[in-house]
Motif scaffolding. Structure first.
Motif, PDB file in Angstrom:
ATOM      1  N   VAL A 149       0.835  -1.202   0.000  1.00 43.66           N
ATOM      2  CA  VAL A 149       0.000   0.000   0.000  1.00 43.66           C
ATOM      3  C   VAL A 149       0.865   1.245   0.000  1.00 43.66           C
ATOM      4  N   ASN A 150       1.900   1.225   0.824  1.00 45.18           N
ATOM      5  CA  ASN A 150       2.773   2.386   0.859  1.00 45.18           C
ATOM      6  C   ASN A 150       3.485   2.578  -0.474  1.00 45.18           C
ATOM      7  N   GLY A 151       3.939   1.461  -1.047  1.00 42.22           N
ATOM      8  CA  GLY A 151       4.612   1.557  -2.329  1.00 42.22           C
ATOM      9  C   GLY A 151       3.723   2.181  -3.391  1.00 42.22           C
ATOM     10  N   ALA A 152       2.450   1.880  -3.319  1.00 43.78           N
ATOM     11  CA  ALA A 152       1.540   2.353  -4.357  1.00 43.78           C
ATOM     12  C   ALA A 152       1.070   3.787  -4.133  1.00 43.78           C
TER      13      ALA A 152
ATOM     14  N   GLU B  86      -5.014  -0.009  -8.793  1.00 42.11           N
ATOM     15  CA  GLU B  86      -4.277  -0.915  -9.668  1.00 42.11           C
ATOM     16  C   GLU B  86      -3.594  -2.045  -8.925  1.00 42.11           C
ATOM     17  N   LEU B  87      -3.632  -1.963  -7.610  1.00 34.27           N
ATOM     18  CA  LEU B  87      -2.869  -2.887  -6.793  1.00 34.27           C
ATOM     19  C   LEU B  87      -3.384  -4.328  -6.767  1.00 34.27           C
ATOM     20  N   PRO B  88      -4.675  -4.563  -6.744  1.00 33.16           N
ATOM     21  CA  PRO B  88      -5.193  -5.900  -6.459  1.00 33.16           C
ATOM     22  C   PRO B  88      -4.545  -7.020  -7.259  1.00 33.16           C
ATOM     23  N   GLY B  89      -4.215  -6.788  -8.514  1.00 35.19           N
ATOM     24  CA  GLY B  89      -3.652  -7.834  -9.326  1.00 35.19           C
ATOM     25  C   GLY B  89      -2.356  -8.418  -8.779  1.00 35.19           C
ATOM     26  N   GLN B  90      -1.619  -7.611  -8.027  1.00 35.71           N
ATOM     27  CA  GLN B  90      -0.275  -8.038  -7.653  1.00 35.71           C
ATOM     28  C   GLN B  90      -0.189  -8.744  -6.308  1.00 35.71           C
ATOM     29  N   VAL B  91      -1.256  -8.726  -5.532  1.00 43.50           N
ATOM     30  CA  VAL B  91      -1.097  -9.246  -4.168  1.00 43.50           C
ATOM     31  C   VAL B  91      -1.641 -10.643  -4.007  1.00 43.50           C
TER      32      VAL B  91
ATOM     33  N   LEU C 108      -7.528  -5.997   1.301  1.00 49.48           N
ATOM     34  CA  LEU C 108      -7.011  -4.854   0.548  1.00 49.48           C
ATOM     35  C   LEU C 108      -8.163  -4.017   0.003  1.00 49.48           C
ATOM     36  N   ALA C 109      -9.153  -4.714  -0.517  1.00 50.41           N
ATOM     37  CA  ALA C 109     -10.291  -3.993  -1.075  1.00 50.41           C
ATOM     38  C   ALA C 109     -10.937  -3.110  -0.012  1.00 50.41           C
TER      39      ALA C 109
END
Lengths: 343, 343
Positions: A184-187, A202-207, A215-216
């Motif tokens: 989260v911080n990275g994004a 855009e994050l969900p795909g990577q975790v 996350l959602a």
DNA sequence: GCTGGCACTCATGCTTGGTGAGTGCCAATT
DNA sequence: AATTGGCACTCACCAAGCATGAGTGCCAGC
């Protein structure tokens, strides 16, 4: 007929009326200003000014008072900005330098502005939308509750508590939380708040799939804080000054107080100001869109750290207001607060 | 001479005066109340009540109005607490149930209380001193700055930024921070805030010497938050109602507004209330120690989660106030907010 | 101890007349 | 053409006077 002299008469009328709060007549003007002409001439000029809608006579045998348009002309073309006294400058710097955190800065600023101008002061908290993310922290509380903390570059901290529906004390959850934290911080870190909301999307795909639900939820919560900026706050001080200038309000100060309590209104007013750069803006009487504030004037300015303005501050008072002095005070406070926030 | 009837007369005077805001005379009293005696008798009773200092006549040929002592007697012995209407109950619950976080609860509560009583409402944030520590988080920011976040059982979050003077990005610092984090939490979580400050004091002996300086700084910062509770906040709403009841204030509402803006004063007033349990307390006129509030009455109550009261809320209005209704509203709101906070 | 009656007080509101600040207009001056 | 002095006129404001009536205290009778 000299235009210059007519404007000089208008200036004199505004100045006298602001000072004495009584309609000013031709004779009084001659005594207090060196216009070099006779009373009759001044009367002719006043008749012309009234024709143009810049002044009015409240009743037949009374002096004239400026209209909104008269004040507008005065502010735009006839008044310099009065410099502050040394004592005032010192008061500003010594008071604001003592502040210990953001809350304190805002609190001191609003009180300072109120006592400096003897009017109602309003200060908006540095806005979220214009600052950017410095850090996001996830803190498991007891049971399944998670605290989400957002820290912005302006030093503001926002927090929300989140019901996750899973046991966060488990080792697996802890690991998951740690990786989520860095993801989260990275994004988001370094991005403006609006961009950060996008980054989260855009994050969900990577975790890790197991963490997606969490996350959602986190993303939803943060997006609400980030985008909807529900929490924009204003603080106010000096409402008691309204009583002193009570005679200036046609009906009563009641509607004014009501409007001021409606923070949404204040935010709108201050918000529109920050778009105009850091110049001092003046809105006079009916130029103001809100019913309760039709007979008040606003003197406002944007402020903030560095080049990007993040919020507005200002003063609300009767249209019969000492504009040069008030504008000077607002400008001085705005620049000083900006300097403090930049450090 | 019947004591009972004299008190009935006092009750009637208070009720009528509150309703009409005009001095009430013997004749008006007979028309609106069934006292079963003649005007002359009532006059005798009124003379006796005046002798006792419970009512006064503002001038010779006017009716009587209650004194502070008269209101006091009325509140203590003559007035039941009026039950709220069903609509009011529904308004309270529906409005407060929609709150999304602590800030929102407080905000909605103060507005609700103001519109319910048509008076100035004041709500204190749940106090730090009476709640206990749920979690302490240390978050390194950029460079050498450290964010210390304190979370209390009442859901309140306090934060401070700390200049540590060391580079927190280094791996060694990170490890140190992690151990400090658990040490600090171990020494404080679950304790009341006052006890937690003590727990921090005993900690230095047990930690890595290299971390001692940092710990001391953190402890100092937390102690300040914990013990000095600098950040106690109050919010206010409904100041415009003061204008409506303006005639009730001898001089003007100016001093009242000034006193209300001085949050320290409000905190003192609300703070002393929480010591008296969750009963509704009333302070009338000059019973009040603050100059600006000598002609106002306060109706206050403690509130909080579970059995321990953590803060106060209440209403400020003219002494000529509908006490039964106001007290009912304050009590109802206090119990409802308490219930919400307990969840 | 209660009541009706009565004289008295005094704040309030209305009217009235006087005062003066301020104006608009006009004829005279520059 | 602009400026000026003069003059009649208009009204808001104030103070004084007056009437009104609500409300009282007191007293004698029940």
């Amino acid at each position: 007929m000299s235009d210059d002299r007519r404007l000089a008469v208008l200036r004199a009328i505004v100045q006298d009326y602001v000072e004495t709060s009584e309609p000013v007549g031709s004779k009084a003007l001659l005594e207090r200003h060196q216009l070099g002409v006779s009373a009759a001439t001044v009367r002719n000029d006043m008749a012309a000014l009234e024709e143009e809608g810049l002044i009015v006579a409240p009743h037949t045998s009374a002096g004239r008072i400026p209209t909104d348009a008269g004040y507008r002309l005065f502010v735009d073309r006839l008044s310099g900005v009065k410099p502050l006294s040394g004592a005032e400058r010192r008061a500003i710097s010594s008071l604001l330098d003592g502040a210990i955190d953001l809350d304190d800065v805002v609190d001191r600023t609003v009180r300072l502005l109120a006592s400096l101008t003897r009017q109602v002061a309003v200060v908006q908290y540095p806005s979220l939308t214009r600052s950017s993310v410095r850090h996001i922290e996830l803190v498991p509380l007891g049971g399944s509750r998670l605290l989400v903390v957002l820290i912005t570059t302006t030093g503001r901290v926002e927090q929300r508590i989140l019901e996750t529906g899973m046991d966060l004390a488990e080792p697996a959850s802890e690991r998951m939380l740690a990786s989520l934290r860095s993801d989260v911080n990275g994004a988001t870190v370094g991005k403006t708040l609006a961009d950060a909301a996008g980054g989260l999307g855009e994050l969900p795909g990577q975790v890790d799939p197991a963490a997606r639900g969490l996350l959602a939820a986190i993303a939803a919560e943060l997006t609400e804080v980030l985008v909807e900026q529900r929490e924009e706050r204003v603080v106010m001080a000096g409402t008691s000054h309204l009583v002193r200038s009570g005679e200036d309000f046609p009906s009563s100060i009641g509607p004014v107080l009501e409007a001021l309590e409606e923070h949404v209104v204040l935010l709108k007013l201050l918000g529109s100001v920050t778009e105009q750069g850091d110049a001092v803006a003046v809105r006079i009487g009916a130029e103001n869109p809100y019913a309760g504030l039709q007979s008040t004037s606003l003197v406002t300015s944007g402020y903030g750290s560095g080049s990007d303005l993040v919020a507005g501050l200002g003063v609300v008072g009767p249209t019969r207001m000492d504009y040069p002095t008030t504008m000077a005070a607002v400008r001085a406070v705005a620049t000083y607060v900006s300097r403090i926030l930049t450090d």
